[in-house]
Design an enzyme around this catalytic site. Sequence first.
Site, PDB file in Angstrom:
ATOM      1  N   LYS A 167       0.935  -1.493  -0.083  1.00 61.48           N
ATOM      2  CA  LYS A 167      -0.066  -0.092   0.010  1.00 61.48           C
ATOM      3  C   LYS A 167       1.022   1.151  -0.132  1.00 61.48           C
ATOM      4  O   LYS A 167       0.476   2.082  -0.841  1.00 61.48           O
ATOM      5  CB  LYS A 167      -1.007   0.108   1.192  1.00 61.48           C
ATOM      6  N   ASP A 185      -0.855   4.325   6.882  1.00 69.55           N
ATOM      7  CA  ASP A 185      -0.850   3.436   7.897  1.00 69.55           C
ATOM      8  C   ASP A 185      -2.102   3.611   8.907  1.00 69.55           C
ATOM      9  O   ASP A 185      -2.788   2.676   8.843  1.00 69.55           O
ATOM     10  CB  ASP A 185       0.299   3.657   8.753  1.00 69.55           C
TER      11      ASP A 185
END
Length: 316
Positions: A167, A185
Amino acid sequence: MNKIVDEKYSIPLKSVETEFNLEPVWVPENMDDCIVERADISRPGLPLAGFYENFEETRLQLIGYMEHSYLENLSSEDRIKTLDRFFSHNMPAVIVTSGLKVFSEMKEMASKHKIPLYSTEKPTSPLMAALIGSLSVSLAERITTHGVFVEVYGEGVLILGDSGIGKSETAIELIKRGHRLIADDSVEIKKTSAKALVGSAPELIRHYIELRGIGVVDVRRLFGMGSIKLSEKIDMVINLELWEQGKLYERMGLDEEYTEILGIQVPSITIPVKPGRNLAVIIEIAAMNNRQKKMGYNTALELANKLAALYDSKNK
């Protein structure tokens, strides 16, 4: 998604005072204990006239021309009685708008009952609208989730997936291609209306991104101010998952998928990840395609209609 345990939110009254440049007429010494918990605003015309049934004392109270005229037409004795009863309720604050005169009796009762009293030159209706808008965001229902949130071609794209799937690396590639990072995050999501979700980063980790093998980097310093954004509306969700051999993945895009966040259905797609796939380019296409759908054009549906028309013409 991981929901925050404490679902009751509040903001310091001092922050409202600062944001809207309110002039303190009387405030208690313990201002740090004064909080606002409701986004609703009241114009207490009926309560001042003596009708307190269903009075929402937990709201900020605005005194505009109507309420001020009523109080002005009372005798000083009646005004004291009226304001004494009014300020006896545990309100977060009372704001006198439009540069109207603050009655001495009002200041006296505010001091007696320890209710913060402010004045402002701002007109009542615009101030009310601005307060509701600001408080709706600050006090909105919220959750936090593990993921990455980026703006791609004006679309807020929330990227979800297992830890280590790529990601953050994908986000860096998108930033290099001119798009903007909002959160890495940990993404805080607020429900700002019945149809809108807004995502942002916790202040502590804002502008930072973690890359395994390198560590934490400051996106703002590396790529400049144009590479980051504080918040954005969530327009779509992209789920990254490892490519599973034999699993059927969407080929046409006719089936609409949604992810429910705080009771709102957000369009979503699942992208299988394997070596050689350029995720940044795929996410760019997904964002542009989602924007196109919102504008009323669905490529998959158009192709399906063309195929159906061709099939019908051949079978006549």
